[in-house]
Scaffold this active site. Structure first.
Site, mmCIF file in Angstrom:
data_model
loop_
_atom_site.group_PDB
_atom_site.id
_atom_site.type_symbol
_atom_site.label_atom_id
_atom_site.label_comp_id
_atom_site.label_asym_id
_atom_site.label_seq_id
_atom_site.Cartn_x
_atom_site.Cartn_y
_atom_site.Cartn_z
ATOM 1 C CD1 TRP A 186 41.804 26.839 21.671
ATOM 2 C CD2 TRP A 186 40.905 25.572 20.056
ATOM 3 N NE1 TRP A 186 40.482 27.196 21.540
ATOM 4 C CE2 TRP A 186 39.905 26.442 20.548
ATOM 5 C CE3 TRP A 186 40.565 24.676 19.037
ATOM 6 C CZ2 TRP A 186 38.598 26.455 20.064
ATOM 7 C CZ3 TRP A 186 39.258 24.686 18.547
ATOM 8 C CH2 TRP A 186 38.299 25.563 19.048
ATOM 9 C CG ASN A 187 41.427 27.925 15.430
ATOM 10 O OD1 ASN A 187 42.554 28.323 15.705
ATOM 11 N ND2 ASN A 187 40.532 28.682 14.839
ATOM 12 C CD GLU A 222 43.200 35.662 12.346
ATOM 13 O OE1 GLU A 222 42.026 35.872 12.725
ATOM 14 O OE2 GLU A 222 43.690 34.535 12.211
ATOM 15 C CG LEU A 223 41.969 40.426 17.239
ATOM 16 C CD1 LEU A 223 41.635 41.770 17.838
ATOM 17 C CD2 LEU A 223 42.790 39.604 18.226
ATOM 18 C CD GLU A 227 34.923 34.177 16.120
ATOM 19 O OE1 GLU A 227 35.524 33.938 15.060
ATOM 20 O OE2 GLU A 227 35.499 34.247 17.211
ATOM 21 C CB CYS A 249 38.866 33.243 13.168
ATOM 22 S SG CYS A 249 40.354 32.986 12.242
ATOM 23 C CE LYS A 267 49.715 31.362 25.883
ATOM 24 N NZ LYS A 267 49.140 29.992 25.819
ATOM 25 N N PRO A 268 52.327 28.652 22.821
ATOM 26 C CG PRO A 268 52.865 26.362 22.917
ATOM 27 C CD PRO A 268 53.370 27.730 23.308
HETATM 28 P P1 ADP Z 1 40.340 30.943 22.009
HETATM 29 O O1 ADP Z 1 38.911 31.194 22.301
HETATM 30 O O2 ADP Z 1 40.643 30.697 20.580
HETATM 31 O O3 ADP Z 1 41.002 29.974 22.936
HETATM 32 P P2 ADP Z 1 41.840 32.971 23.375
HETATM 33 O O4 ADP Z 1 41.999 34.393 22.967
HETATM 34 O O5 ADP Z 1 41.277 32.691 24.713
HETATM 35 O O6 ADP Z 1 40.994 32.350 22.204
HETATM 36 O O7 ADP Z 1 43.212 32.195 23.261
HETATM 37 C C1 ADP Z 1 44.164 32.423 22.265
HETATM 38 C C2 ADP Z 1 45.527 32.392 22.898
HETATM 39 O O8 ADP Z 1 45.631 33.453 23.827
HETATM 40 C C3 ADP Z 1 45.836 31.117 23.671
HETATM 41 O O9 ADP Z 1 47.204 30.790 23.472
HETATM 42 C C4 ADP Z 1 45.566 31.535 25.097
HETATM 43 O O10 ADP Z 1 46.306 30.771 26.025
HETATM 44 C C5 ADP Z 1 46.054 32.950 25.081
HETATM 45 N N1 ADP Z 1 45.517 33.816 26.149
HETATM 46 C C6 ADP Z 1 44.297 33.760 26.723
HETATM 47 N N2 ADP Z 1 44.195 34.725 27.655
HETATM 48 C C7 ADP Z 1 45.365 35.408 27.682
HETATM 49 C C8 ADP Z 1 45.887 36.523 28.432
HETATM 50 N N3 ADP Z 1 45.162 37.142 29.345
HETATM 51 N N4 ADP Z 1 47.146 36.932 28.159
HETATM 52 C C9 ADP Z 1 47.876 36.320 27.226
HETATM 53 N N5 ADP Z 1 47.454 35.281 26.482
HETATM 54 C C10 ADP Z 1 46.212 34.827 26.702
#
Ligand code: ADP
Length: 489
Positions: A159-160, A259-260, A391, A293, A183-184
């Site tokens: 979302w950022n 990209e983590l 973070e 990030c 998948k946004p």
């Molecule tokens: P943030 O802390 O930036 O929200 P996330 O890793 O939780 O980081 O979210 C990044 C993306 O990954 C979002 O689109 C979120 O919906 C998705 N997401 C979160 N959990 C899962 C999961 N178990 N499987 C697939 N996508 C996921």
């Protein structure tokens, strides 16, 4: 009918249904998108599930042969129309993004330009996707290497950066001849849907780009990582979810780009231009209220310049203006949600309990609303504190001091992460030494803003796999095929 000169208002770009195979799909189940500045409901969005995800993958698969059969130039031309549509609608896209994400409209407009720049960049790269001719050891054979799009790709985005995290994946995929299902994020799906609307309007064919908004990330992610027709997953988000998706994708050996999370050091050495260091740190730290990030997470300042640097920093931080994204001249807006506020508060409490000193800020700006957090400076931080290891994702500068160059480098590298790093120095030999020793994928030297389409964005260690943007970004969506031709007399 392709209409690539349309100028939209924010309203006419507000789509609330899923986008699959060129159609807007209403679903009975919906989820709400909120404006973080006001808490008001912006939209009720179709909540995609596993079935819709499968439908989107099928559409992407069906669209693949004719998309892949286009010449790179034909694909580039469509991408450039999409690019132009983003620029033509920059203001409306920026207003929509600011409303769902909270960043100032001017900053959101900057993201639209940045996001669009990936589309232009990869339109160009599409035409420069060269192969190789190999020197064979057999005079009766010739051999060469061609690059081909991997096929149907999936993207999961955070979302950022509701626009740019999508374009930097979709643009190279489409340029390479791949089709895509995105998948946004649940928190900011509207920018993604607006992008799909513009893509459709400029004539990007049905099924080439599909958007599955969802509140059921796990379920949708399961389908995207296990479906046999999906050949590649590109993910930007947290390290934990990235690891999980990588494990899931391993079952069918899908290519992955990840990209983590990061834990960027920002080192100020004793030979740094301190005024430059302050401006670059502010640019790096307060962009998107610190919710990036590559934001400076640990500010490491050499002892000799600590008092002077801290004084200049506090002076600059005291000038920052916080407010809702649609107010002019603000530096940053609200954090994304209550969980983000709670996390920042918890890290601060933990640090001050362990001896760190709060120099300024450290609290919610209640007069603005529950999600606005004051610009904060903390000194006396140590490596053991959670604030140095996690973070922060908020407007907090956490200062730690060190004595000499080696200690600075050691502290900077003392993390499992390796996304961005920054340092400020003047001595050219030191700049070379430190640049070569810091463990990160991207380094800013006397520079706090380092994201451009021409740069290779990505991390080392647990910060990820692969690069986005640059001449390397296209290869993430391509296979390398070697062809050997025999029987030559
Ligand atoms: P943030 O802390 O930036 O929200 P996330 O890793 O939780 O980081 O979210 C990044 C993306 O990954 C979002 O689109 C979120 O919906 C998705 N997401 C979160 N959990 C899962 C999961 N178990 N499987 C697939 N996508 C996921």
């Amino acid at each position: 009918m392709a209409n690539h000169n349309s100028h939209h208002s924010m309203r006419s770009l507000l789509q609330t249904n899923a986008f699959v195979d060129g159609h807007w799909i209403p679903l009975e189940q919906r989820f709400q998108v909120l404006n973080p500045a006001t808490g008001e409901v912006l939209a009720d969005v179709a909540d995609g599930d596993a079935t819709l995800t499968e439908r989107a993958i099928d559409a992407a698969h069906k669209a693949l042969p004719s998309w892949r059969a286009k010449t790179p130039k034909q694909r580039a031309e469509l991408l450039l129309r999409w690019y132009q549509a983003m620029l033509d609608n920059k203001q409306a896209l920026a207003e929509l993004m600011s409303a769902e994400q909270g960043k100032p409209i001017a900053e959101a407009a900057g993201e639209i330009e940045y996001g669009a720049s990936f589309v232009a960049w990869f339109a160009g790269e599409a035409e420069r996707s060269y192969g190789d001719v190999l020197p064979t050891q057999n005079s009766g054979q010739r051999a060469w290497i061609i690059k081909q799009g991997v096929g149907v790709c999936a993207a999961i985005t955070p979302w950022n950066f509701p626009n740019a995290m999508i374009t930097r994946k979709v643009a190279p995929a489409l340029a390479a001849g791949c089709t895509m299902v995105v998948k946004p994020p649940q928190l900011t799906p509207l920018s993604a849907l607006a992008l799909a609307q513009l893509a459709s309007e400029v004539g990007i064919p049905d099924g080439v780009l599909n958007i599955v908004p969802s509140s059921q990330a796990k379920e949708v992610g399961q389908v995207l990582t296990s479906h046999p027709l999906v050949r590649k997953l590109s993910f930007t988000g947290s390290t934990n979810v990235g690891k999980l998706l990588m494990q899931q994708a391993a079952e069918s050996v899908k290519k992955v780009s990840l990209e983590l999370g990061g834990n960027a050091p920002f080192i100020v050495f004793d030979d740094a231009d301190l005024d430059l260091a302050v401006t670059q740190l502010l640019a790096c730290k307060f962009r998107n209220a610190g919710q990036t990030c590559i934001s400076a997470n640990r500010v490491l300042v050499q002892d000799a310049v600590l008092p002077k640097f801290t004084e200049k920093l506090q002076q600059a931080v005291s000038q920052l203006k916080v407010g809702p994204g649609d107010q002019a001249d603000i530096d940053y807006g609200p954090l994304i949600n209550q969980a983000a506020i709670d996390k920042v508060q918890k890290l601060l409490n933990d640090a001050t309990a362990a001896g760190a000193k709060l120099l300024t800020g450290g609290k919610v700006l209640d007069n603005l609303g529950p999600l606005f957090f004051a610009p904060t400076v903390l000194s006396g931080v140590t490596s053991m504190m959670a604030i140095s290891q996690e973070e922060i994702f908020g407007p907090v500068i956490a200062i730690q001091s060190f004595t000499d160059e080696n200690e600075g480098i050691r502290l900077a590298n003392d993390t499992p992460f390796g996304l961005a790093g920054y340092f400020c120095a003047s001595d050219y030999a030191r700049i070379i030494r430190v640049s070569e020793q810091l463990e990160c994928g991207m380094l800013g030297v006397n520079a706090g803003a380092i994201s451009h389409a021409y740069n290779a964005f990505g991390g080392i260690k647990e910060s990820g796999i692969g690069r986005e943007g640059s001449r390397y970004g296209l290869a993430e969506y391509q296979e390398t095929k070697t062809i050997t031709l025999g029987g030559i007399k």
